[in-house]
Write a protein that holds these residues in place. Structure first.
Motif, PDB file in Angstrom:
ATOM      1  N   ASN A 127      -4.948  -3.578  -2.767  1.00 55.01           N
ATOM      2  CA  ASN A 127      -5.180  -4.863  -2.589  1.00 55.01           C
ATOM      3  C   ASN A 127      -6.372  -5.250  -3.361  1.00 55.01           C
ATOM      4  O   ASN A 127      -6.349  -6.749  -3.591  1.00 55.01           O
ATOM      5  CB  ASN A 127      -5.012  -5.109  -0.807  1.00 55.01           C
ATOM      6  N   VAL A 128      -7.683  -5.017  -3.313  1.00 58.37           N
ATOM      7  CA  VAL A 128      -8.691  -5.550  -3.820  1.00 58.37           C
ATOM      8  C   VAL A 128      -8.509  -5.622  -5.281  1.00 58.37           C
ATOM      9  O   VAL A 128      -8.972  -6.728  -5.656  1.00 58.37           O
ATOM     10  CB  VAL A 128      -9.843  -4.530  -3.581  1.00 58.37           C
ATOM     11  N   LYS A 129      -7.935  -4.753  -5.989  1.00 59.58           N
ATOM     12  CA  LYS A 129      -7.659  -5.018  -7.311  1.00 59.58           C
ATOM     13  C   LYS A 129      -6.735  -6.193  -7.648  1.00 59.58           C
ATOM     14  O   LYS A 129      -6.878  -6.895  -8.489  1.00 59.58           O
ATOM     15  CB  LYS A 129      -7.330  -3.723  -7.863  1.00 59.58           C
ATOM     16  N   MET A 130      -5.502  -6.192  -6.638  1.00 62.67           N
ATOM     17  CA  MET A 130      -4.512  -7.272  -7.027  1.00 62.67           C
ATOM     18  C   MET A 130      -5.353  -8.502  -6.744  1.00 62.67           C
ATOM     19  O   MET A 130      -4.865  -9.494  -7.393  1.00 62.67           O
ATOM     20  CB  MET A 130      -3.564  -6.992  -5.904  1.00 62.67           C
ATOM     21  N   PHE A 133       1.713  -4.659 -10.608  1.00 60.66           N
ATOM     22  CA  PHE A 133       1.741  -3.017 -10.626  1.00 60.66           C
ATOM     23  C   PHE A 133       1.282  -2.422 -12.461  1.00 60.66           C
ATOM     24  O   PHE A 133       0.637  -1.635 -12.505  1.00 60.66           O
ATOM     25  CB  PHE A 133       2.834  -2.171 -10.117  1.00 60.66           C
ATOM     26  N   SER A 134       2.075  -3.409 -13.348  1.00 59.64           N
ATOM     27  CA  SER A 134       1.834  -3.044 -14.605  1.00 59.64           C
ATOM     28  C   SER A 134       0.305  -3.104 -15.097  1.00 59.64           C
ATOM     29  O   SER A 134      -0.322  -2.376 -15.784  1.00 59.64           O
ATOM     30  CB  SER A 134       2.678  -3.685 -15.515  1.00 59.64           C
ATOM     31  N   THR A 163       0.750  -1.147  -0.037  1.00 61.16           N
ATOM     32  CA  THR A 163       0.204  -0.070   0.143  1.00 61.16           C
ATOM     33  C   THR A 163       0.968   1.479   0.169  1.00 61.16           C
ATOM     34  O   THR A 163       0.550   2.170  -0.696  1.00 61.16           O
ATOM     35  CB  THR A 163      -0.954   0.116   1.354  1.00 61.16           C
ATOM     36  N   MET A 164       1.892   1.285   0.909  1.00 61.37           N
ATOM     37  CA  MET A 164       2.742   2.221   1.033  1.00 61.37           C
ATOM     38  C   MET A 164       3.389   2.589  -0.447  1.00 61.37           C
ATOM     39  O   MET A 164       3.756   3.744  -0.997  1.00 61.37           O
ATOM     40  CB  MET A 164       3.810   2.332   1.963  1.00 61.37           C
ATOM     41  N   LEU A 165       3.838   1.397  -0.879  1.00 63.23           N
ATOM     42  CA  LEU A 165       4.700   1.611  -2.404  1.00 63.23           C
ATOM     43  C   LEU A 165       3.606   2.150  -3.359  1.00 63.23           C
ATOM     44  O   LEU A 165       4.166   3.195  -4.203  1.00 63.23           O
ATOM     45  CB  LEU A 165       5.366   0.185  -2.788  1.00 63.23           C
ATOM     46  N   TRP A 166       2.540   1.578  -3.612  1.00 62.97           N
ATOM     47  CA  TRP A 166       1.521   2.182  -4.388  1.00 62.97           C
ATOM     48  C   TRP A 166       1.309   3.543  -4.280  1.00 62.97           C
ATOM     49  O   TRP A 166       1.172   4.184  -5.288  1.00 62.97           O
ATOM     50  CB  TRP A 166       0.322   1.122  -4.381  1.00 62.97           C
ATOM     51  N   SER A 167       1.032   3.866  -3.126  1.00 62.79           N
ATOM     52  CA  SER A 167       0.575   5.319  -2.838  1.00 62.79           C
ATOM     53  C   SER A 167       2.024   6.094  -3.025  1.00 62.79           C
ATOM     54  O   SER A 167       1.694   7.261  -3.602  1.00 62.79           O
ATOM     55  CB  SER A 167       0.145   5.547  -1.335  1.00 62.79           C
TER      56      SER A 167
END
Length: 209
Positions: free
Chosen positions: A173-176, A54-55, A23-27
């Motif tokens: 997380n939900v999309k992952m 992430f792609s 979450t921290m990395l995505w944000s």
């Protein structure tokens, strides 16, 4: 020397729980779409998985991945592509921490704790080069904080703690989970990444077993 790292390098660290790293990395990526960043992780399998998932999430910036199991020609192509771009994120193992000169990198994120102060210095040194400013963020879990900070300060590395505003965190997380449920190959890649992380951090084996 007063410090072991460049004077134009702003060095910070943050302490978060293991489960909050993604979450921290995505944000971070979503809030730095106009920057050039390198994200260091422990293993090739982690880099491969995070790059692939992430792609699929499409953060709005170009993503690249550099790790040792890639063919040499492929690694050089990725290196050249990263050097050319001004807005890009490179996920990498320590293969990118030495021997390669990356121009104008704005941020270095050490998502996984380095083995020692020397590894930290080599990673952080990918930015703030040639009289340019740069920023480095070291991500530590609670049990990593004390021993790592003691080692860094023993090596004259000035580093400051920062905190993250929860309102600026956006969990993917939900999309992952949806992508993993739909794609068995990606799910297998995720499982391999998880195991690789555990075996690259022996102290964590007891936590997950």
């Amino acid at each position: 020397a007063v410090a072991s790292t460049p004077s134009l390098l702003q060095q910070n660290y943050v302490v978060i729980n293991q489960e909050d790293k993604i979450t921290m990395l995505w944000s971070f990526i979503k809030s730095h779409l106009k920057n050039k960043s390198i994200i260091f992780m422990s293993s090739c399998k982690q880099v491969k998985y995070i790059y692939e998932i992430f792609s699929k999430l499409r953060p709005g910036i170009s993503l690249l991945a550099l790790y040792g199991t890639l063919h040499q020609d492929r690694r050089m192509t990725i290196y050249d592509e990263f050097c050319k771009r001004s807005k890009v994120v490179l996920f990498s193992t320590d293969i990118a921490s030495r021997g390669l000169d990356f121009p104008t990198v704005n941020w270095v994120i050490q998502l996984d704790c380095p083995e020692d102060a020397s590894a930290y210095i080599h990673r952080a040194g990918r930015t703030a080069r040639h009289k340019a400013h740069g920023e480095s963020l070291l991500v530590l879990t609670p049990h990593e904080e004390v021993p790592m900070l003691e080692e860094l300060r023993a090596q004259k590395i000035p580093i400051n703690q920062i905190s993250i505003d929860p309102k600026r965190l956006f969990s993917p997380n939900v999309k992952m989970e949806a992508f993993l449920a739909q794609n068995l190959e990606l799910k297998d890649t995720a499982q391999r990444a998880f195991l690789a992380y555990i075996w690259s951090h022996p102290g964590k084996q007891l936590i997950f077993m």
